[in-house]
Scaffold this motif. Structure first.
Motif, PDB file in Angstrom:
ATOM      1  N   ASN A 107       1.650  -0.028   4.241  1.00 27.48           N
ATOM      2  CA  ASN A 107       0.300   0.004   3.694  1.00 27.48           C
ATOM      3  C   ASN A 107       0.201   0.863   2.438  1.00 27.48           C
ATOM      4  OD1 ASN A 107      -0.937  -1.550   5.860  1.00 27.48           O
ATOM      5  ND2 ASN A 107      -0.564   0.243   7.144  1.00 27.48           N
ATOM      6  N   VAL A 108      -0.866   0.602   1.687  1.00 22.70           N
ATOM      7  CA  VAL A 108      -1.168   1.416   0.515  1.00 22.70           C
ATOM      8  C   VAL A 108      -1.361   2.869   0.952  1.00 22.70           C
ATOM      9  CG1 VAL A 108      -2.860   1.864  -1.294  1.00 22.70           C
ATOM     10  CG2 VAL A 108      -2.199  -0.485  -0.778  1.00 22.70           C
ATOM     11  N   GLY A 109      -0.739   3.792   0.224  1.00 22.55           N
ATOM     12  CA  GLY A 109      -0.847   5.205   0.551  1.00 22.55           C
ATOM     13  C   GLY A 109       0.328   5.739   1.341  1.00 22.55           C
ATOM     14  N   GLU A 110       1.122   4.852   1.970  1.00 14.39           N
ATOM     15  CA  GLU A 110       2.303   5.320   2.691  1.00 14.39           C
ATOM     16  C   GLU A 110       3.361   5.771   1.703  1.00 14.39           C
ATOM     17  OE1 GLU A 110       3.754   3.447   6.295  1.00 14.39           O
ATOM     18  OE2 GLU A 110       2.160   1.956   6.122  1.00 14.39           O
ATOM     19  N   ARG A 111       4.201   6.710   2.148  1.00 14.62           N
ATOM     20  CA  ARG A 111       5.210   7.305   1.282  1.00 14.62           C
ATOM     21  C   ARG A 111       6.602   6.819   1.657  1.00 14.62           C
ATOM     22  NH1 ARG A 111       0.759  10.167   1.194  1.00 14.62           N
ATOM     23  NH2 ARG A 111       0.284  11.480  -0.615  1.00 14.62           N
ATOM     24  N   VAL A 112       7.417   6.604   0.643  1.00 14.24           N
ATOM     25  CA  VAL A 112       8.743   6.026   0.846  1.00 14.24           C
ATOM     26  C   VAL A 112       9.750   6.729  -0.068  1.00 14.24           C
ATOM     27  CG1 VAL A 112       7.824   3.758   1.498  1.00 14.24           C
ATOM     28  CG2 VAL A 112       8.338   4.239  -0.907  1.00 14.24           C
ATOM     29  N   TYR A 113      11.037   6.570   0.289  1.00 14.19           N
ATOM     30  CA  TYR A 113      12.139   6.983  -0.573  1.00 14.19           C
ATOM     31  C   TYR A 113      12.722   5.745  -1.254  1.00 14.19           C
ATOM     32  CZ  TYR A 113      12.408  11.438   2.043  1.00 14.19           C
ATOM     33  OH  TYR A 113      12.138  12.645   2.617  1.00 14.19           O
ATOM     34  N   VAL A 114      13.356   5.946  -2.416  1.00 16.50           N
ATOM     35  CA  VAL A 114      14.146   4.894  -3.065  1.00 16.50           C
ATOM     36  C   VAL A 114      15.582   5.045  -2.583  1.00 16.50           C
ATOM     37  CG1 VAL A 114      14.873   3.867  -5.236  1.00 16.50           C
ATOM     38  CG2 VAL A 114      12.662   4.980  -5.080  1.00 16.50           C
TER      39      VAL A 114
END
Length: 466
Positions: A107-114
């Motif tokens: 979802n929009v706002g969730e945080r992720v790593y590349v």
């Protein structure tokens, strides 16, 4: 010029052109890893272990657009989304089928790593591979779903673009997080339980003098149930009037809105004074904010304050019902919702409409005059008088994990809705961990029972269970 000389010149021109073409092609091929390396300087890659877990954190990005589907860490097949011409397109039907059923919308706002960046200059594509940052999202149960997005650029664009221009496009989907990474909260020592009604009954049945029992009450933290039923039970157990008086006068062990040990319905009603939030509108706004922040006891107290300021407005009772529901006090929730409906207000509950993998999220609305569903754009996909619809109780979805939907039929068309839990992560938007399935089942049954009672004209009565 002889024919032989002309042929020689033609051959040389052809070879020279071929050399230029090959040189250009090699230059384009070598520019791809260089551009990828420049992007990796901006986006530090997270390092992955052999079990697909993150072993070293990288740059944290925040998702800005809907349409990204994640797969479990062990799944080697991904569901790539495509960003093209300013729009993010979800995975194709074929990709979605190949990925299987265990996918989750990021979802929009969730945080992720590349985790990886690839550049294909020939096809003018940049591939960004990501994985969820569980600690950044405040998730205690490790999931770390992974996903990918293909950025499609106009033909020939990457040949002359620099890393900054590519970053500007990527930032339309992922922005670099500027907030510090969240760390799991340190577990706190559980508080020592206070003196309860059962403790008082034990002391009295042991035939201890009233003076000793009262001294014990005054020297202890207390968690008494001073509701009408609680006091009657103490009296029936042989507790004297003087001890009862000490029980009533004992301060609660936890002050109002402390956030520790969420109070029960009876202790909130009997022991907690209404909040000083000024007026009805201020109490409602404060209650809604607390509800959004998952602060259920605080929200309940604010809505109770609003109901005391103006008992004729059903919105406050609906808010109390929502707070009770989140606290797991489902009978209390049903009673508050009934009161709100009887006062002419609407119940507003977040649901997903079971089509397109539950991507059609919105609000289910129920009042004495109308049953409706409004999608996330605020558009009503259907609206009808309660007497014009038929319904079923909670219907179980056959599968390895339980899920329950509510079925509404109107104008010869079926609508299926899943209640959307507030604080629980759900696969596909509706397959949830507990108490998600329980909440889905209870909500569906409540709506069905309410519609049945409305049709029968006896909405003032309630069955024993919602």
């Amino acid at each position: 010029m002889s024919v032989k000389s002309s042929a020689t010149i033609a051959v040389n021109v052809f070879l020279f052109a071929g050399i230029l073409s090959a040189t250009s092609s090699r230059a384009q091929d070598t520019s791809a890893p260089l551009l990828a390396a420049q992007l990796e300087t901006q986006y530090k890659l997270a390092k992955m272990g052999p079990d697909s877990s993150v072993t070293e954190a990288g740059t944290v990005l925040v998702i800005q657009k809907d349409g990204i589907l994640g797969v479990p860490p062990g799944n080697d097949i991904q569901c790539p989304a495509t960003y093209k011409d300013g729009a993010l397109h979800p995975p194709s039907v074929l990709d979605r089928m190949l990925c299987g059923n265990d996918v989750r919308k990021l979802n929009v706002g969730e945080r992720v790593y590349v985790t990886k960046i690839d550049v294909n200059s020939k096809k003018d594509k940049v591939f960004v591979f990501i994985i969820e940052c569980d600690s950044c999202n405040g998730v205690t149960e490790q999931a770390s779903y992974k996903a990918s997005v293909f950025f499609q650029f106009p033909k020939g664009y990457l040949a002359g673009a620099d890393a900054g221009q590519i970053e500007d496009v990527i930032s339309q989907v992922f922005t670099i997080d500027t907030e510090p990474e969240k760390t799991p909260e340190t577990p706190q020592t559980a508080p020592v339980p206070g003196l309860t009604n059962d403790d008082i009954i034990k002391l009295v049945q042991a035939k201890l003098p009233d003076s000793v029992v009262i001294a014990k009450i005054k020297s202890s933290s207390c968690d008494f149930d001073t509701s009408t039923d609680g006091l009657i039970k103490l009296k029936q157990a042989g507790v004297s009037d003087s001890v009862l008086q000490a029980v009533v006068e004992a301060p609660p062990s936890n002050p109002p809105n402390s956030g520790d040990n969420p109070p029960t319905a009876s202790t909130i009603k009997e022991n907690f004074p209404p909040p000083s939030c000024g007026d009805f509108a201020a109490c409602m706004a404060s209650g809604a904010a607390s509800l959004e922040a998952s602060q259920w006891p605080q929200a309940l107290a604010k809505f109770q304050g609003a109901s005391q300021l103006d008992p004729s407005k059903g919105e406050a009772w609906a808010g109390m019902g929502n707070a009770y529901f989140q606290m797991g006090q489902y009978d209390d929730a049903a009673g508050m919702w009934d009161k709100a409906l009887q006062l002419g207000s609407s119940l507003s509950i977040s649901v997903c409409h079971a089509k397109a993998l539950c991507g059609d999220t919105g609000t289910f609305l129920l009042s004495m005059k109308e049953v409706s569903f409004a999608n996330k754009k605020g558009e009503k996909e259907f609206a009808a008088a309660p007497s014009a619809v038929t319904s079923e109780g909670a219907v179980s979805l056959n599968g390895a994990r339980p899920a329950y939907f509510m079925k509404i039929r109107f104008a010869e068309k079926n609508y299926r809705f899943y209640y959307t839990p507030k604080t629980i992560r759900c696969t596909l938007g509706f397959i949830c961990q507990e108490p998600g399935p329980t909440q889905q089942q209870i909500f569906a049954n409540y709506v069905h029972d309410t519609l049945v009672r409305m049709a029968a004209g006896d909405f003032g009565s309630r069955p024993s269970k919602p």
